[in-house]
Scaffold this motif. Sequence first.
Motif, PDB file in Angstrom:
ATOM      1  N   ASP A   1      -3.591  13.955   3.841  1.00  0.00           N
ATOM      2  CA  ASP A   1      -2.521  14.149   2.851  1.00  0.00           C
ATOM      3  C   ASP A   1      -1.907  12.786   2.542  1.00  0.00           C
ATOM      4  OD1 ASP A   1      -0.351  14.771   1.267  1.00  0.00           O
ATOM      5  OD2 ASP A   1       0.223  16.533   2.438  1.00  0.00           O
ATOM      6  N   SER A   2      -2.347  12.175   1.456  1.00  0.00           N
ATOM      7  CA  SER A   2      -1.892  10.830   1.095  1.00  0.00           C
ATOM      8  C   SER A   2      -0.483  10.819   0.524  1.00  0.00           C
ATOM      9  CB  SER A   2      -2.857  10.195   0.089  1.00  0.00           C
ATOM     10  OG  SER A   2      -2.927  10.973  -1.099  1.00  0.00           O
TER      11      SER A   2
ATOM     12  N   HIS B   1      -4.894   6.701  10.008  1.00  0.00           N
ATOM     13  CA  HIS B   1      -5.524   6.716   8.696  1.00  0.00           C
ATOM     14  C   HIS B   1      -6.170   8.050   8.349  1.00  0.00           C
ATOM     15  CE1 HIS B   1      -6.067   4.063   5.349  1.00  0.00           C
ATOM     16  NE2 HIS B   1      -7.303   4.476   5.189  1.00  0.00           N
TER      17      HIS B   1
ATOM     18  N   THR C   1     -13.253   9.346   7.481  1.00  0.00           N
ATOM     19  CA  THR C   1     -12.241   8.449   8.035  1.00  0.00           C
ATOM     20  C   THR C   1     -12.184   8.560   9.558  1.00  0.00           C
ATOM     21  OG1 THR C   1     -10.933   8.891   6.038  1.00  0.00           O
ATOM     22  CG2 THR C   1      -9.823   7.742   7.837  1.00  0.00           C
TER      23      THR C   1
ATOM     24  N   HIS D   1       1.379   4.301  -3.146  1.00  0.00           N
ATOM     25  CA  HIS D   1       1.405   5.771  -3.037  1.00  0.00           C
ATOM     26  C   HIS D   1       2.760   6.341  -3.446  1.00  0.00           C
ATOM     27  CE1 HIS D   1      -2.487   6.697  -1.158  1.00  0.00           C
ATOM     28  NE2 HIS D   1      -2.383   5.532  -0.547  1.00  0.00           N
TER      29      HIS D   1
ATOM     30  N   HIS E   1       0.835  -1.207   0.000  1.00  0.00           N
ATOM     31  CA  HIS E   1       0.000   0.000   0.000  1.00  0.00           C
ATOM     32  C   HIS E   1       0.871   1.258   0.000  1.00  0.00           C
ATOM     33  CE1 HIS E   1      -1.803   3.234   2.554  1.00  0.00           C
ATOM     34  NE2 HIS E   1      -2.824   3.080   1.735  1.00  0.00           N
ATOM     35  N   GLU E   2       1.936   1.238   0.791  1.00  0.00           N
ATOM     36  CA  GLU E   2       2.854   2.377   0.827  1.00  0.00           C
ATOM     37  C   GLU E   2       3.489   2.587  -0.552  1.00  0.00           C
ATOM     38  OE1 GLU E   2       4.899   5.296   3.484  1.00  0.00           O
ATOM     39  OE2 GLU E   2       2.944   4.346   3.256  1.00  0.00           O
TER      40      GLU E   2
ATOM     41  N   GLU F   1     -13.613   9.572  -1.547  1.00  0.00           N
ATOM     42  CA  GLU F   1     -14.069   8.511  -0.651  1.00  0.00           C
ATOM     43  C   GLU F   1     -15.589   8.374  -0.742  1.00  0.00           C
ATOM     44  OE1 GLU F   1     -12.272  11.160   0.302  1.00  0.00           O
ATOM     45  OE2 GLU F   1     -10.642  10.590   1.663  1.00  0.00           O
TER      46      GLU F   1
ATOM     47  N   HIS G   1      -8.917   7.430  -2.704  1.00  0.00           N
ATOM     48  CA  HIS G   1      -8.428   8.669  -2.109  1.00  0.00           C
ATOM     49  C   HIS G   1      -8.993   9.903  -2.812  1.00  0.00           C
ATOM     50  CE1 HIS G   1      -5.488   7.719   1.043  1.00  0.00           C
ATOM     51  NE2 HIS G   1      -5.347   6.566   0.390  1.00  0.00           N
TER      52      HIS G   1
ATOM     53  N   HIS H   1      -7.052   2.126  -5.850  1.00  0.00           N
ATOM     54  CA  HIS H   1      -6.841   2.838  -4.588  1.00  0.00           C
ATOM     55  C   HIS H   1      -6.779   4.346  -4.806  1.00  0.00           C
ATOM     56  CE1 HIS H   1      -5.902   2.894  -0.361  1.00  0.00           C
ATOM     57  NE2 HIS H   1      -4.822   3.625  -0.573  1.00  0.00           N
TER      58      HIS H   1
ATOM     59  N   HIS I   1      -3.484  10.075   6.981  1.00  0.00           N
ATOM     60  CA  HIS I   1      -3.166   9.555   5.645  1.00  0.00           C
ATOM     61  C   HIS I   1      -4.135  10.096   4.605  1.00  0.00           C
ATOM     62  CE1 HIS I   1      -2.028   6.884   2.434  1.00  0.00           C
ATOM     63  NE2 HIS I   1      -3.174   6.221   2.476  1.00  0.00           N
ATOM     64  N   HIS I   2      -5.410  10.227   4.946  1.00  0.00           N
ATOM     65  CA  HIS I   2      -6.377  10.732   3.988  1.00  0.00           C
ATOM     66  C   HIS I   2      -6.350  12.255   3.888  1.00  0.00           C
ATOM     67  CE1 HIS I   2      -8.905   7.480   2.283  1.00  0.00           C
ATOM     68  NE2 HIS I   2      -8.233   6.790   3.194  1.00  0.00           N
TER      69      HIS I   2
END
Length: 334
Positions: free
Chosen positions: A289-290, A283, A262, A107, A103-104, A148, A145, A141, A286-287
């Motif tokens: 600033d992804s 999380h 989130t 991004h 997942h990292e 959502e 982002h 994914h 993360h949402h």
Amino acid sequence: MSVTGAPPTHDELVAKMTGGMTRPDLPRFEGSERLRPDGRPRPEFRAELRRVPNVINAVEVIATLAAPVAVIAAVIATGHPLAVVAAVPVIGTLQLRWFILHHEAAHRLLFSHRWLNDRIGINLLGWLPMGTGSHFYRRGHANHHRDEFGPKEPDFLLYSFYPISARSLRRKLLRDLVGVSAWRITKPRFTGLVKLKYVPLSLRFFAGQAIVFGLFWLAGHPWLYLMAWVLPWFTWYQFINRLRAVAEHGGMTRTSDRRNTTHHIRQSWLARVLFVPYHVGYHLAHHVDSGVPARNLPRLQRALEEDGYLPAAASWPTYRALWRSLAAGSPEPA
């Protein structure tokens, strides 16, 4: 169906299926020295947060790749059937760690060098644990982002209808533990063998599993491929991955205010070990600033709280408290 008999619009689905866990009384945030009104870090702060920790991530990748090998080696050395049973949740937990690093990489934050990021994070970590090692997940994914709960949200149904009854949640988790959920995920890889459009993905999937099986075969224990690799992913991995996912967005809704798309849960060492490794539990940050690497999400989260973007009352004290609330509603379609 809508009143006119036409299929419901996406906005109608959002209104009907989401929002059961939102907080409509959150105060308006006007911004701060570090944060914009929508919570995103301002340029100078953002530049600090967006530095990718290449060396730390390299160590984490090596450890994450080596951990299942060490566990399986211990199982072989023990030579007892109970060791295989005990390894199932351990391997499933380690497979989740592979996915979080994948997942990292999706991004482009695992390594600052894009080729290295994709070869290791997408093509390796996203391939061997029952994946395809392609950019398919990254594309889906990105829609998650970008909007959502929007029309292209890949996990709309996963997050919908909460809160549900405790019985309904138990039913979902039971399906995870007995392999029903995993079969739904992997079935397209089998049917894709006879559908021209999906043949490349299916072939990549089976090639990856052939490599994993080959490693077990070379170790002299080919049967362990099913018991110590496939079984953990089909059971325990699905179980903890659902618990993680619904804790991120279950019951939230489509809105420009990410405090209502989130959840944020106070992080504990046990949760980080079991199902939210590598700071993925931060999380909301993360949402917001992804583009911030996971290693720096705790720092962004502190700023969100200290500067007033997220009031203390809007954070969940524990995952258990959130799951209890997610399972405190009326029965809904499973």
